[in-house]
Write a protein that holds these residues in place. Structure first.
Motif, PDB file in Angstrom:
ATOM      1  N   PHE A 182       0.844  -1.187   0.000  1.00  0.00           N
ATOM      2  CA  PHE A 182       0.000   0.000   0.000  1.00  0.00           C
ATOM      3  C   PHE A 182       0.881   1.238   0.000  1.00  0.00           C
ATOM      4  N   LEU A 183       0.706   2.077  -1.020  1.00  0.00           N
ATOM      5  CA  LEU A 183       1.442   3.328  -1.128  1.00  0.00           C
ATOM      6  C   LEU A 183       0.468   4.479  -0.954  1.00  0.00           C
ATOM      7  N   LEU A 184       0.742   5.301   0.050  1.00  0.00           N
ATOM      8  CA  LEU A 184      -0.094   6.471   0.316  1.00  0.00           C
ATOM      9  C   LEU A 184       0.538   7.683  -0.338  1.00  0.00           C
ATOM     10  N   PRO A 212       1.234  17.634   0.569  1.00  0.00           N
ATOM     11  CA  PRO A 212       1.923  17.815   1.855  1.00  0.00           C
ATOM     12  C   PRO A 212       0.934  18.284   2.921  1.00  0.00           C
ATOM     13  N   GLY A 213       1.043  17.699   4.101  1.00  0.00           N
ATOM     14  CA  GLY A 213       0.174  18.089   5.206  1.00  0.00           C
ATOM     15  C   GLY A 213      -1.202  17.448   5.205  1.00  0.00           C
ATOM     16  N   CYS A 214      -1.454  16.501   4.299  1.00  0.00           N
ATOM     17  CA  CYS A 214      -2.785  15.887   4.225  1.00  0.00           C
ATOM     18  C   CYS A 214      -2.990  14.796   5.276  1.00  0.00           C
ATOM     19  N   GLY A 215      -1.924  14.399   5.969  1.00  0.00           N
ATOM     20  CA  GLY A 215      -2.077  13.420   7.040  1.00  0.00           C
ATOM     21  C   GLY A 215      -1.513  12.043   6.752  1.00  0.00           C
ATOM     22  N   LYS A 216      -0.637  11.908   5.779  1.00  0.00           N
ATOM     23  CA  LYS A 216      -0.091  10.589   5.432  1.00  0.00           C
ATOM     24  C   LYS A 216       0.691   9.971   6.593  1.00  0.00           C
ATOM     25  N   THR A 217       1.593  10.731   7.173  1.00  0.00           N
ATOM     26  CA  THR A 217       2.412  10.199   8.271  1.00  0.00           C
ATOM     27  C   THR A 217       1.547   9.882   9.480  1.00  0.00           C
ATOM     28  N   THR A 218       0.626  10.763   9.804  1.00  0.00           N
ATOM     29  CA  THR A 218      -0.280  10.513  10.931  1.00  0.00           C
ATOM     30  C   THR A 218      -1.088   9.250  10.692  1.00  0.00           C
ATOM     31  N   LEU A 253       5.388  -6.360   8.802  1.00  0.00           N
ATOM     32  CA  LEU A 253       4.963  -5.224   7.999  1.00  0.00           C
ATOM     33  C   LEU A 253       6.111  -4.224   7.950  1.00  0.00           C
ATOM     34  N   ALA A 254       6.510  -3.819   6.746  1.00  0.00           N
ATOM     35  CA  ALA A 254       7.547  -2.795   6.582  1.00  0.00           C
ATOM     36  C   ALA A 254       6.873  -1.449   6.355  1.00  0.00           C
ATOM     37  N   VAL A 255       7.334  -0.455   7.102  1.00  0.00           N
ATOM     38  CA  VAL A 255       6.812   0.901   7.002  1.00  0.00           C
ATOM     39  C   VAL A 255       7.923   1.804   6.486  1.00  0.00           C
ATOM     40  N   ILE A 256       7.627   2.537   5.412  1.00  0.00           N
ATOM     41  CA  ILE A 256       8.596   3.486   4.852  1.00  0.00           C
ATOM     42  C   ILE A 256       7.873   4.817   4.636  1.00  0.00           C
ATOM     43  N   ASP A 257       8.255   5.797   5.433  1.00  0.00           N
ATOM     44  CA  ASP A 257       7.678   7.143   5.314  1.00  0.00           C
ATOM     45  C   ASP A 257       8.845   8.126   5.318  1.00  0.00           C
ATOM     46  N   GLU A 258       9.332   8.466   4.204  1.00  0.00           N
ATOM     47  CA  GLU A 258       8.660   8.639   2.939  1.00  0.00           C
ATOM     48  C   GLU A 258       9.611   8.243   1.831  1.00  0.00           C
ATOM     49  N   ILE A 259       9.035   7.882   0.679  1.00  0.00           N
ATOM     50  CA  ILE A 259       9.813   7.663  -0.527  1.00  0.00           C
ATOM     51  C   ILE A 259       9.685   8.956  -1.329  1.00  0.00           C
ATOM     52  N   GLY A 260      10.612   9.876  -1.087  1.00  0.00           N
ATOM     53  CA  GLY A 260      10.520  11.205  -1.668  1.00  0.00           C
ATOM     54  C   GLY A 260      11.843  11.680  -2.219  1.00  0.00           C
ATOM     55  N   GLU A 298      13.765  -3.940  -2.439  1.00  0.00           N
ATOM     56  CA  GLU A 298      13.787  -5.219  -1.710  1.00  0.00           C
ATOM     57  C   GLU A 298      12.464  -5.437  -0.978  1.00  0.00           C
ATOM     58  N   ALA A 299      11.951  -4.400  -0.325  1.00  0.00           N
ATOM     59  CA  ALA A 299      10.675  -4.521   0.389  1.00  0.00           C
ATOM     60  C   ALA A 299       9.534  -4.766  -0.598  1.00  0.00           C
ATOM     61  N   LEU A 300       9.551  -4.061  -1.718  1.00  0.00           N
ATOM     62  CA  LEU A 300       8.503  -4.252  -2.722  1.00  0.00           C
ATOM     63  C   LEU A 300       8.557  -5.644  -3.347  1.00  0.00           C
ATOM     64  N   ASP A 301       9.743  -6.178  -3.522  1.00  0.00           N
ATOM     65  CA  ASP A 301       9.897  -7.488  -4.156  1.00  0.00           C
ATOM     66  C   ASP A 301       9.714  -8.651  -3.178  1.00  0.00           C
ATOM     67  N   SER A 302       9.643  -8.361  -1.886  1.00  0.00           N
ATOM     68  CA  SER A 302       9.494  -9.404  -0.880  1.00  0.00           C
ATOM     69  C   SER A 302       8.025  -9.826  -0.770  1.00  0.00           C
ATOM     70  N   GLU A 303       7.784 -10.850   0.040  1.00  0.00           N
ATOM     71  CA  GLU A 303       6.427 -11.331   0.276  1.00  0.00           C
ATOM     72  C   GLU A 303       5.739 -10.611   1.439  1.00  0.00           C
ATOM     73  N   ILE A 304       6.457  -9.747   2.138  1.00  0.00           N
ATOM     74  CA  ILE A 304       5.890  -9.112   3.326  1.00  0.00           C
ATOM     75  C   ILE A 304       4.979  -7.949   2.937  1.00  0.00           C
ATOM     76  N   PRO A 305       4.038  -7.591   3.813  1.00  0.00           N
ATOM     77  CA  PRO A 305       3.222  -6.409   3.549  1.00  0.00           C
ATOM     78  C   PRO A 305       4.054  -5.137   3.688  1.00  0.00           C
ATOM     79  N   LEU A 306       3.690  -4.119   2.927  1.00  0.00           N
ATOM     80  CA  LEU A 306       4.384  -2.836   2.936  1.00  0.00           C
ATOM     81  C   LEU A 306       3.359  -1.722   3.044  1.00  0.00           C
ATOM     82  N   LEU A 307       3.630  -0.767   3.922  1.00  0.00           N
ATOM     83  CA  LEU A 307       2.830   0.451   4.033  1.00  0.00           C
ATOM     84  C   LEU A 307       3.816   1.604   3.930  1.00  0.00           C
ATOM     85  N   ALA A 308       3.683   2.405   2.872  1.00  0.00           N
ATOM     86  CA  ALA A 308       4.644   3.468   2.628  1.00  0.00           C
ATOM     87  C   ALA A 308       3.938   4.721   2.134  1.00  0.00           C
ATOM     88  N   THR A 309       4.626   5.848   2.285  1.00  0.00           N
ATOM     89  CA  THR A 309       4.168   7.073   1.644  1.00  0.00           C
ATOM     90  C   THR A 309       5.114   7.348   0.484  1.00  0.00           C
TER      91      THR A 309
END
Length: 186
Positions: free
Chosen positions: A16-18, A22-28, A108-115, A130-141
């Protein structure tokens, strides 16, 4: 381009990529989703550093409590973006290690932010892939505007790209929490 809400997404995915303004609440939103989950997550989020009312930098905060300044107006480094000096070694030592550890432990891998600041590091870009190619869930902005690296990630068929807006944040909190919990209930 209007992105579908999570409930309208056609592809069942663990990635899941959010995105959003800016300031819309992605990190929160990411922090609230992680707090809702029964299972542990790994990775990092970024926080603004403010002096008075002025943003002066950003720090990386790992989900296990490490933190360090990554970008700051007072950093004297050769790597710069706008008014900020970037400490890519800190990003790699703290942020990349946290993401790779989440993948290794199958959390679950969390990456905030890919910017634009973060992707200046080839090591960071490798860890994202690596995280995208793995089998684990990913939550990133991911940065909303067009950049070659982020465009490639956003166009992957195995990701769900979700625009965060003030009018959908609360709904996304419960939908993402439920969807991620169902992927990895332990």
């Amino acid at each position: 381009m209007v992105l579908p809400g999570l409930s309208e997404a056609r592809v069942v995915t663990k990635k899941f990529l959010l995105t959003g303004r800016p300031g819309c609440g992605k990190t929160t939103l990411i922090k609230r989703v992680v707090n809702n989950l029964l299972q542990r997550a790994g990775g990092f989020y970024t926080e603004e550093i403010r002096d008075g009312g002025t943003r002066t930098g950003f720090k990386i905060v790992t989900l296990d409590g490490n933190e360090a300044v990554f970008a700051h107006v007072d950093l004297k480094t050769p790597e710069r973006l706008g008014k900020y000096g970037l400490d890519l070694a800190t990003l790699e030592r703290i942020g990349v290690c946290a993401v790779r550890e989440a993948v290794r432990q199958r959390r679950l891998a969390v990456i905030d932010e890919i910017g634009p600041m973060e992707i200046r590091s080839a090591i960071f870009r490798d860890a994202v892939n690596e995280a995208l190619d793995s089998e684990i869930p990913l939550l990133a902005t991911v940065f909303a505007r067009s950049l070659p690296f982020t465009n490639a990630i956003k166009s992957r068929p195995d990701v769900t790209l979700i625009e965060v807006r003030p009018d959908n944040r609360e709904r996304l909190l419960s939908e993402l929490s439920d969807r991620i919990q169902a992927l990895n209930p332990g």
